[in-house]
Design a protein around this motif. Structure first.
Motif, PDB file in Angstrom:
ATOM      1  N   PHE A 140       0.826  -1.214   0.000  1.00  0.00           N
ATOM      2  CA  PHE A 140       0.000   0.000   0.000  1.00  0.00           C
ATOM      3  C   PHE A 140       0.858   1.261   0.000  1.00  0.00           C
ATOM      4  CE2 PHE A 140      -2.058  -3.394   2.556  1.00  0.00           C
ATOM      5  CZ  PHE A 140      -2.981  -3.776   1.596  1.00  0.00           C
ATOM      6  N   ILE A 141       1.922   1.271   0.841  1.00  0.00           N
ATOM      7  CA  ILE A 141       2.677   2.523   0.983  1.00  0.00           C
ATOM      8  C   ILE A 141       3.834   2.653  -0.003  1.00  0.00           C
ATOM      9  CG2 ILE A 141       2.021   2.749   3.421  1.00  0.00           C
ATOM     10  CD1 ILE A 141       4.881   1.984   4.171  1.00  0.00           C
ATOM     11  N   LEU A 142       4.275   1.531  -0.581  1.00  0.00           N
ATOM     12  CA  LEU A 142       5.388   1.638  -1.540  1.00  0.00           C
ATOM     13  C   LEU A 142       4.944   1.429  -2.985  1.00  0.00           C
ATOM     14  CD1 LEU A 142       8.320  -0.107   0.377  1.00  0.00           C
ATOM     15  CD2 LEU A 142       7.824   2.336   0.164  1.00  0.00           C
ATOM     16  N   ARG A 143       3.776   0.776  -3.160  1.00  0.00           N
ATOM     17  CA  ARG A 143       3.341   0.510  -4.544  1.00  0.00           C
ATOM     18  C   ARG A 143       1.966   1.100  -4.849  1.00  0.00           C
ATOM     19  NH1 ARG A 143       5.400  -5.580  -5.582  1.00  0.00           N
ATOM     20  NH2 ARG A 143       7.627  -5.109  -5.695  1.00  0.00           N
ATOM     21  N   ASN A 144       1.432   1.849  -3.898  1.00  0.00           N
ATOM     22  CA  ASN A 144       0.147   2.511  -4.161  1.00  0.00           C
ATOM     23  C   ASN A 144      -0.960   1.521  -4.537  1.00  0.00           C
ATOM     24  OD1 ASN A 144      -0.128   5.507  -4.112  1.00  0.00           O
ATOM     25  ND2 ASN A 144      -1.442   5.049  -5.860  1.00  0.00           N
ATOM     26  N   VAL A 145      -0.837   0.308  -4.021  1.00  0.00           N
ATOM     27  CA  VAL A 145      -1.836  -0.728  -4.349  1.00  0.00           C
ATOM     28  C   VAL A 145      -3.128  -0.426  -3.603  1.00  0.00           C
ATOM     29  CG1 VAL A 145      -2.375  -3.179  -3.992  1.00  0.00           C
ATOM     30  CG2 VAL A 145      -0.145  -2.499  -4.921  1.00  0.00           C
ATOM     31  N   ARG A 146      -4.243  -0.618  -4.299  1.00  0.00           N
ATOM     32  CA  ARG A 146      -5.554  -0.407  -3.682  1.00  0.00           C
ATOM     33  C   ARG A 146      -6.183  -1.764  -3.363  1.00  0.00           C
ATOM     34  NH1 ARG A 146     -10.757   2.758  -6.282  1.00  0.00           N
ATOM     35  NH2 ARG A 146      -9.188   4.330  -6.693  1.00  0.00           N
ATOM     36  N   LEU A 147      -6.599  -1.946  -2.112  1.00  0.00           N
ATOM     37  CA  LEU A 147      -7.335  -3.157  -1.728  1.00  0.00           C
ATOM     38  C   LEU A 147      -8.792  -2.742  -1.557  1.00  0.00           C
ATOM     39  CD1 LEU A 147      -7.662  -6.071  -0.787  1.00  0.00           C
ATOM     40  CD2 LEU A 147      -6.934  -5.365   1.499  1.00  0.00           C
ATOM     41  N   GLN A 148      -9.654  -3.207  -2.467  1.00  0.00           N
ATOM     42  CA  GLN A 148     -11.064  -2.820  -2.428  1.00  0.00           C
ATOM     43  C   GLN A 148     -11.909  -3.979  -1.914  1.00  0.00           C
ATOM     44  OE1 GLN A 148     -12.651   0.289  -3.227  1.00  0.00           O
ATOM     45  NE2 GLN A 148     -14.192  -0.893  -2.100  1.00  0.00           N
ATOM     46  N   GLY A 149     -12.562  -3.784  -0.770  1.00  0.00           N
ATOM     47  CA  GLY A 149     -13.479  -4.797  -0.250  1.00  0.00           C
ATOM     48  C   GLY A 149     -14.761  -4.804  -1.061  1.00  0.00           C
ATOM     49  N   ILE A 150     -15.332  -6.001  -1.212  1.00  0.00           N
ATOM     50  CA  ILE A 150     -16.579  -6.131  -1.986  1.00  0.00           C
ATOM     51  C   ILE A 150     -17.621  -6.837  -1.130  1.00  0.00           C
ATOM     52  CG2 ILE A 150     -17.654  -7.161  -4.041  1.00  0.00           C
ATOM     53  CD1 ILE A 150     -15.585  -4.987  -4.733  1.00  0.00           C
ATOM     54  N   ASP A 151     -18.752  -6.161  -0.902  1.00  0.00           N
ATOM     55  CA  ASP A 151     -19.885  -6.784  -0.214  1.00  0.00           C
ATOM     56  C   ASP A 151     -21.092  -6.733  -1.140  1.00  0.00           C
ATOM     57  OD1 ASP A 151     -21.727  -7.676   1.898  1.00  0.00           O
ATOM     58  OD2 ASP A 151     -22.499  -5.647   1.674  1.00  0.00           O
ATOM     59  N   SER A 152     -21.714  -7.894  -1.343  1.00  0.00           N
ATOM     60  CA  SER A 152     -22.899  -7.913  -2.207  1.00  0.00           C
ATOM     61  C   SER A 152     -24.195  -7.821  -1.406  1.00  0.00           C
ATOM     62  CB  SER A 152     -22.924  -9.209  -3.024  1.00  0.00           C
ATOM     63  OG  SER A 152     -23.127 -10.321  -2.167  1.00  0.00           O
ATOM     64  N   VAL A 153     -24.144  -8.131  -0.107  1.00  0.00           N
ATOM     65  CA  VAL A 153     -25.374  -8.291   0.688  1.00  0.00           C
ATOM     66  C   VAL A 153     -26.124  -6.963   0.848  1.00  0.00           C
ATOM     67  CG1 VAL A 153     -26.305  -9.019   2.924  1.00  0.00           C
ATOM     68  CG2 VAL A 153     -24.394 -10.268   1.905  1.00  0.00           C
ATOM     69  N   MET A 154     -25.399  -5.907   1.227  1.00  0.00           N
ATOM     70  CA  MET A 154     -26.033  -4.613   1.490  1.00  0.00           C
ATOM     71  C   MET A 154     -25.789  -3.615   0.351  1.00  0.00           C
ATOM     72  SD  MET A 154     -27.308  -5.408   4.350  1.00  0.00           S
ATOM     73  CE  MET A 154     -27.951  -3.870   4.991  1.00  0.00           C
ATOM     74  N   CYS A 155     -25.361  -4.106  -0.779  1.00  0.00           N
ATOM     75  CA  CYS A 155     -25.061  -3.234  -1.927  1.00  0.00           C
ATOM     76  C   CYS A 155     -26.281  -2.356  -2.270  1.00  0.00           C
ATOM     77  CB  CYS A 155     -24.706  -4.145  -3.112  1.00  0.00           C
ATOM     78  SG  CYS A 155     -24.391  -3.295  -4.642  1.00  0.00           S
ATOM     79  N   PRO A 156     -26.111  -1.036  -2.425  1.00  0.00           N
ATOM     80  CA  PRO A 156     -27.249  -0.162  -2.695  1.00  0.00           C
ATOM     81  C   PRO A 156     -27.940  -0.464  -4.034  1.00  0.00           C
ATOM     82  CG  PRO A 156     -25.232   1.109  -2.308  1.00  0.00           C
ATOM     83  CD  PRO A 156     -24.829  -0.317  -2.348  1.00  0.00           C
ATOM     84  N   LEU A 157     -29.228  -0.128  -4.101  1.00  0.00           N
ATOM     85  CA  LEU A 157     -30.069  -0.513  -5.243  1.00  0.00           C
ATOM     86  C   LEU A 157     -29.528  -0.020  -6.599  1.00  0.00           C
ATOM     87  CD1 LEU A 157     -32.682  -1.935  -6.158  1.00  0.00           C
ATOM     88  CD2 LEU A 157     -33.847   0.259  -5.898  1.00  0.00           C
ATOM     89  N   HIS A 158     -29.071   1.248  -6.664  1.00  0.00           N
ATOM     90  CA  HIS A 158     -28.643   1.767  -7.977  1.00  0.00           C
ATOM     91  C   HIS A 158     -27.445   0.973  -8.505  1.00  0.00           C
ATOM     92  CE1 HIS A 158     -25.137   4.001  -6.413  1.00  0.00           C
ATOM     93  NE2 HIS A 158     -25.872   4.109  -5.342  1.00  0.00           N
ATOM     94  N   ARG A 159     -26.548   0.573  -7.588  1.00  0.00           N
ATOM     95  CA  ARG A 159     -25.374  -0.193  -8.023  1.00  0.00           C
ATOM     96  C   ARG A 159     -25.784  -1.619  -8.418  1.00  0.00           C
ATOM     97  NH1 ARG A 159     -20.069   0.961  -8.185  1.00  0.00           N
ATOM     98  NH2 ARG A 159     -18.554  -0.688  -7.834  1.00  0.00           N
ATOM     99  N   ARG A 160     -26.762  -2.173  -7.696  1.00  0.00           N
ATOM    100  CA  ARG A 160     -27.283  -3.495  -8.071  1.00  0.00           C
ATOM    101  C   ARG A 160     -27.826  -3.465  -9.497  1.00  0.00           C
ATOM    102  NH1 ARG A 160     -28.836  -7.160  -3.721  1.00  0.00           N
ATOM    103  NH2 ARG A 160     -28.062  -6.141  -1.854  1.00  0.00           N
ATOM    104  N   MET A 161     -28.620  -2.424  -9.781  1.00  0.00           N
ATOM    105  CA  MET A 161     -29.233  -2.351 -11.114  1.00  0.00           C
ATOM    106  C   MET A 161     -28.163  -2.232 -12.195  1.00  0.00           C
ATOM    107  SD  MET A 161     -32.468  -0.075  -9.898  1.00  0.00           S
ATOM    108  CE  MET A 161     -33.072   0.430 -11.447  1.00  0.00           C
ATOM    109  N   ASP A 162     -27.146  -1.405 -11.935  1.00  0.00           N
ATOM    110  CA  ASP A 162     -26.032  -1.274 -12.901  1.00  0.00           C
ATOM    111  C   ASP A 162     -25.360  -2.627 -13.131  1.00  0.00           C
ATOM    112  OD1 ASP A 162     -26.439   1.391 -12.992  1.00  0.00           O
ATOM    113  OD2 ASP A 162     -24.636   1.957 -11.858  1.00  0.00           O
ATOM    114  N   ALA A 163     -25.104  -3.338 -12.013  1.00  0.00           N
ATOM    115  CA  ALA A 163     -24.383  -4.622 -12.122  1.00  0.00           C
ATOM    116  C   ALA A 163     -25.220  -5.633 -12.914  1.00  0.00           C
ATOM    117  CB  ALA A 163     -24.046  -5.153 -10.734  1.00  0.00           C
ATOM    118  N   TRP A 164     -26.534  -5.709 -12.634  1.00  0.00           N
ATOM    119  CA  TRP A 164     -27.372  -6.681 -13.367  1.00  0.00           C
ATOM    120  C   TRP A 164     -27.454  -6.330 -14.849  1.00  0.00           C
ATOM    121  CZ3 TRP A 164     -28.290 -11.416 -12.081  1.00  0.00           C
ATOM    122  CH2 TRP A 164     -28.313 -11.793 -10.729  1.00  0.00           C
TER     123      TRP A 164
END
Ligand code: NDP
Length: 326
Positions: free
Chosen positions: A256-280
């Motif tokens: 993270f501090i030397l390579r600027n790597v991003r760790l993005q957590g993914i949760d599908s359970v509480m994902c908001p409706l607009h993002r659900r619609m985009d994903a489907w």
């Protein structure tokens, strides 16, 4: 109506097909005639009684389903409308998709996008929906098809199989990590350029290793996720959604501090409706017809307990579709 019911007997979870009535269904403003459900890793944990997913019994499991609206007090939904549901605690704290009907909140439903029928929606299911959220996270992290190779762990599973197909279809160079050499043909047919052995990633390595991957989708966790972080290129993104190999993360701050790597957590359970619609929408547009044939195995409600045990034993490949109605 027919349902898979989980009961607890001497501290053990027992699963069997039985009968329930519409009056027994939990509160909600929309009743759905469930045509298809699916088996995900979390379903397998719930049905086999692993990891205390279910705390109230009896429970109808099934964290996702697709079907037609039977009755609705929610103005957004008309009788006969085709809908899909994933997450929101359904099949965990609220009776779920492994029954001929489900009563749920209208807020939890998504209308099926054009081009996707209920059967295809459940071949995708929670696992495939999560794979799409992971792909979107890579895109948002700036990982594009020409950025370099993207690697997917837990490749033979539901999230892995769908992620490989989505990435390959979108033009990425995809590398798969699998513990099963026997699945190499399956994974290359889905779109993986090559398949690496799970073992190489599950042993402790250096905090910073050779920079190999522009992005990664990880459904395994533990040492595998740590290894992926240590091998991600400067500015790359890793989307982490699962714990099939364990919930620990034995890493350091170095990526993270030397390579600027991003760790993005993914949760599908509480994902908001607009993002659900985009994903489907994106799933409907992106997945090729071949995916639905290659990655799906259809089973009856009666076969669910046996298949759930198979998922926990890592003997199941791809997505398991459940035909809820006999
Ligand atoms: P599957 O059982 O379909 O796939 C998991 C895959 O992981 C297996 O096929 C196997 O692939 C690999 N695997 C299994 N056991 C191990 C192990 N001990 N060590 C390393 N690899 C292993 O599960 P899903 O694809 O449905 O789910 C994958 C993970 O993602 C689960 O942990 C699940 O809980 C999580 N998940 C999280 C979601 C969220 O919202 N965050 C939503 C959906 C899933 P191979 O044999 O090819 O190595």
């Amino acid at each position: 109506m027919r349902a898979l019911l989980l009961e607890q007997n001497d501290g053990k979870t027992v699963a069997a097909v039985g009968q329930i009535s519409a009056e027994q269904l939990p509160e909600g403003d929309v009743v759905v005639d469930v045509d298809w459900s699916s088996l995900n890793y979390k379903d397998a944990m719930a049905i086999t009684g692993t990891g205390k997913i279910i705390r109230q019994f009896p429970m109808v499991p099934g964290i996702d389903f697709a079907g037609r609206v039977s009755s609705s007090q929610d103005k957004r939904y008309d009788v006969g409308q085709q809908v899909v549901l994933t997450g929101w605690g359904v099949g965990e704290t609220h009776w779920g998709g492994l029954a001929e009907q489900a009563r749920v909140k209208g807020d939890w439903l998504v209308t099926l996008p054009e081009g996707l029928d209920a059967r295809h929606a459940m071949i995708i299911g929670t696992a495939g929906f999560t794979a799409m959220l992971c792909v979107m996270a890579l895109e948002e992290g700036g990982v594009l098809p020409d950025s370099g190779e993207v690697i997917v762990s837990g490749a033979s599973g539901g999230v892995g199989s769908t992620a490989i197909t989505l990435l390959a279809t979108l033009g990425y160079d995809v590398v798969a990590i699998s513990g099963r050499a026997s699945n190499t043909d399956y994974l290359t047919q889905l779109g993986a350029k090559r398949v690496l052995s799970r073992e190489e990633f599950s042993k402790e390595g250096r905090a910073l290793d050779k920079q190999l991957w522009a992005g990664a989708i990880d459904s395994v966790g533990d040492q595998t996720l740590a290894t992926l972080l240590s091998q991600t290129v400067y500015g790359g993104t890793v989307a982490a959604c699962g714990l099939a190999g364990g919930y620990q993360l034995p890493t350091t701050v170095m990526p993270f501090i030397l390579r600027n790597v991003r760790l993005q957590g993914i949760d599908s359970v509480m994902c908001p409706l607009h993002r659900r619609m985009d994903a489907w929408e994106r799933l409907a547009q992106t997945l090729p017809a071949s995916f639905y044939e290659r990655a799906a195995t259809e089973i009856s409600l009666e076969k669910v307990p046996e298949t759930a045990a198979g998922i926990m034993a890592n003997t199941v490949t791809g997505r398991t579709l459940v035909k809820v109605r006999a």
